[in-house]
Design a protein around this motif. Structure first.
Motif, PDB file in Angstrom:
ATOM      1  N   VAL A 171       0.970  -1.113   0.036  1.00 50.51           N
ATOM      2  CA  VAL A 171       0.195   0.619   0.121  1.00 50.51           C
ATOM      3  C   VAL A 171       0.897   1.276   0.037  1.00 50.51           C
ATOM      4  O   VAL A 171       2.284   1.102   0.754  1.00 50.51           O
ATOM      5  N   ILE A 172       0.386   2.339  -0.992  1.00 46.86           N
ATOM      6  CA  ILE A 172       0.974   3.119  -1.093  1.00 46.86           C
ATOM      7  C   ILE A 172       0.017   4.074  -0.613  1.00 46.86           C
ATOM      8  O   ILE A 172      -1.308   4.187  -0.664  1.00 46.86           O
ATOM      9  N   VAL A 173       0.721   5.291   0.296  1.00 42.27           N
ATOM     10  CA  VAL A 173      -0.285   6.224   1.501  1.00 42.27           C
ATOM     11  C   VAL A 173       0.374   7.843   0.824  1.00 42.27           C
ATOM     12  O   VAL A 173       1.285   7.868   0.955  1.00 42.27           O
ATOM     13  N   ILE A 174      -0.611   8.564  -0.451  1.00 42.31           N
ATOM     14  CA  ILE A 174       0.204   9.880  -0.589  1.00 42.31           C
ATOM     15  C   ILE A 174      -0.253  10.932   0.453  1.00 42.31           C
ATOM     16  O   ILE A 174      -1.511  11.463   0.740  1.00 42.31           O
ATOM     17  N   GLY A 175       1.129  11.352   0.643  1.00 43.90           N
ATOM     18  CA  GLY A 175       0.957  12.527   1.397  1.00 43.90           C
ATOM     19  C   GLY A 175       0.720  12.333   2.914  1.00 43.90           C
ATOM     20  O   GLY A 175       0.280  11.259   4.057  1.00 43.90           O
ATOM     21  N   PRO A 176       1.647  13.014   4.526  1.00 47.38           N
ATOM     22  CA  PRO A 176       1.756  12.377   5.198  1.00 47.38           C
ATOM     23  C   PRO A 176       1.469  13.304   6.285  1.00 47.38           C
ATOM     24  O   PRO A 176       1.915  14.371   7.225  1.00 47.38           O
ATOM     25  N   GLY A 177      -0.252  14.194   5.999  1.00 44.76           N
ATOM     26  CA  GLY A 177      -1.166  14.978   6.845  1.00 44.76           C
ATOM     27  C   GLY A 177      -1.277  13.608   7.808  1.00 44.76           C
ATOM     28  O   GLY A 177      -1.040  12.803   7.957  1.00 44.76           O
ATOM     29  N   PRO A 178      -2.557  14.389   8.937  1.00 47.44           N
ATOM     30  CA  PRO A 178      -2.893  13.341   9.909  1.00 47.44           C
ATOM     31  C   PRO A 178      -3.446  12.803   9.335  1.00 47.44           C
ATOM     32  O   PRO A 178      -3.797  10.775  10.450  1.00 47.44           O
ATOM     33  N   ILE A 179      -4.766  12.603   8.012  1.00 45.03           N
ATOM     34  CA  ILE A 179      -5.722  11.807   7.759  1.00 45.03           C
ATOM     35  C   ILE A 179      -4.652  10.160   7.020  1.00 45.03           C
ATOM     36  O   ILE A 179      -4.245   9.126   7.000  1.00 45.03           O
ATOM     37  N   THR A 216       9.364   5.338   4.105  1.00 49.85           N
ATOM     38  CA  THR A 216       9.067   6.701   2.896  1.00 49.85           C
ATOM     39  C   THR A 216       9.572   7.023   2.022  1.00 49.85           C
ATOM     40  O   THR A 216      11.092   6.353   2.006  1.00 49.85           O
ATOM     41  N   ILE A 217       9.198   8.204   1.712  1.00 48.03           N
ATOM     42  CA  ILE A 217       9.888   7.911   0.206  1.00 48.03           C
ATOM     43  C   ILE A 217       9.495   9.470   0.130  1.00 48.03           C
ATOM     44  O   ILE A 217       8.334  10.106  -0.206  1.00 48.03           O
ATOM     45  N   VAL A 218      10.286   9.981  -0.178  1.00 50.98           N
ATOM     46  CA  VAL A 218      10.253  11.289  -1.205  1.00 50.98           C
ATOM     47  C   VAL A 218      10.202  11.642  -2.219  1.00 50.98           C
ATOM     48  O   VAL A 218      10.883  11.405  -3.029  1.00 50.98           O
ATOM     49  N   GLY A 219       9.095  12.084  -2.838  1.00 51.46           N
ATOM     50  CA  GLY A 219       9.023  11.971  -4.302  1.00 51.46           C
ATOM     51  C   GLY A 219       8.426  10.753  -5.115  1.00 51.46           C
ATOM     52  O   GLY A 219       6.948  10.226  -4.740  1.00 51.46           O
ATOM     53  N   ASP A 220       8.953   9.959  -6.835  1.00 48.25           N
ATOM     54  CA  ASP A 220       8.096   9.072  -7.287  1.00 48.25           C
ATOM     55  C   ASP A 220       8.539   8.103  -6.396  1.00 48.25           C
ATOM     56  O   ASP A 220       9.837   7.166  -5.705  1.00 48.25           O
ATOM     57  N   ALA A 221       7.335   6.843  -6.217  1.00 49.55           N
ATOM     58  CA  ALA A 221       7.655   5.570  -5.375  1.00 49.55           C
ATOM     59  C   ALA A 221       7.133   4.825  -6.375  1.00 49.55           C
ATOM     60  O   ALA A 221       7.093   3.444  -6.027  1.00 49.55           O
TER      61      ALA A 221
END
Ligand code: ZN
Length: 341
Positions: A171-179, A216-221
């Motif tokens: 699973v890839i989650v885009i966006g490290p905000g609370p949700i 954790t990944i910065v940019g392209d996953a």
């Protein structure tokens, strides 16, 4: 006597200020809750910065992630008493006769009005809550944690109810905000291998996802997505909402995979959805939550299976709402919590 409240008073950007309001008058089916803690939500920030895409009933007290004590009860309220520790769901007004309400999906009733945009929310001392919205908070669960039941329910709905993540899924989650981070935590609870992606500016918030056992990944996953068998990730949770993130999701997901879109973004997409067709992808929006989800999430929080401690960046007095909002808005913390005096 009047009480301080964080009020969103107009549609223009920055139209939030501290105002003095009266203690609400409750109806027969309501309780009056004395608020102990309130979580600041991305949607509170969206209304503050005028980047929201839902109708707001100005002026309105912000805040829909809250918990506290029952201090008064309407005369038709049964099963609750003064002093009960409670959290509240967000659908403050619903049409009980709506077919969706009748099947328990009152959260999707189009006439629903929620705390913090449709009716006065909880960024104040006292809030009026219909008794049907209440859930008990077990004794061992602090209000600082319990007030975040709501965003955990958003994550449960997106990851468990809608995306149906299974053990071993990638699973890839885009966006490290609370949700995003809570979705990642929930996917880990489901037994998935999870990566959270963000921008270079998100490094601080991304590091919080590591506390939940995520990569954790910065940019392209893309490379992480294809690592197992070259075909892509089983599921992408888009918790960012920009057009470009949905475009990335379509690229990273495997054929016959699933994308859950939980992040809002009012702008048009401006790219072709043909990869959706070609790869036979399920694209699902995910909104809100209902009674059974709340009961499960409270059980997860109370048992310690799910901890919200890693995402809490600080607790500020209500009067310092601006600092609490700004810290979250700038991405210096994942989640800010307020406390009325
Ligand atoms: Zn929220």
């Amino acid at each position: 006597m009047k009480f301080a409240a964080v009020v969103n008073f107009a549609p223009e950007k920055g139209s939030v200020e501290l105002r003095e309001i009266e203690r609400p008058v409750i109806g027969e089916d309501d309780v009056l809750m004395e608020v102990v803690n309130i979580g600041v939500c991305g949607s509170d920030l969206h209304q503050w910065t005028a980047s929201h895409s839902w109708p707001v009933n100005y002026p309105v007290v912000l805040g829909h992630e809250f918990g506290g004590y029952i201090v008064a009860l309407g005369n038709r309220v049964q099963g609750w008493k003064e002093g009960d520790r409670v959290v509240s769901e967000t659908a403050a007004i619903i049409d009980a006769g709506n077919p969706l309400s009748k099947v328990g999906l009152y959260n999707l009733d189009p006439s629903r009005k929620g705390f913090g945009y449709g009716v006065n929310g909880a960024m104040t001392k006292y809030v009026k809550v219909p008794a049907r919205c209440l859930h008990h908070v077990p004794a061992g669960l602090s209000f600082e944690h319990a007030c975040l039941t709501e965003p955990c329910c958003v994550a449960y709905s997106a990851v468990v109810e809608n995306a149906r993540i299974k053990p071993g899924d990638r699973v890839i989650v885009i966006g490290p905000g609370p949700i995003g981070i809570l979705c990642a935590a929930m996917a880990r609870l489901c037994g998935a291998q999870v990566a959270v992606t963000g921008l270079a500016a998100d490094v601080q918030r991304l590091s919080i996802a590591e506390a939940y056992g995520c990569t954790t990944i910065v940019g392209d996953a893309l490379q992480w997505a294809q690592e197992r068998d070259g075909l892509g990730a089983d599921c992408i949770i888009d918790a960012a909402g920009a057009s470009s993130t949905l475009k990335s999701a379509l690229q990273w997901v495997r054929p016959n995979g699933h994308i859950s879109k939980v992040g809002w973004g009012p702008q048009p997409l401006n790219f072709s959805l043909d990869p959706l067709v070609q790869k036979n992808i399920t694209l699902q929006g995910s909104f809100s939550h209902n009674w059974p989800i709340w009961e499960r999430v409270i059980a997860l929080l109370a048992s310690g299976q799910l901890s919200v401690q890693p995402i809490i960046g600080g607790v500020w007095p209500l009067e310092q709402w601006h600092t609490a909002f700004e810290e979250m808005h700038q991405g210096r913390v994942v989640k800010s919590i307020l406390k009325p005096a």
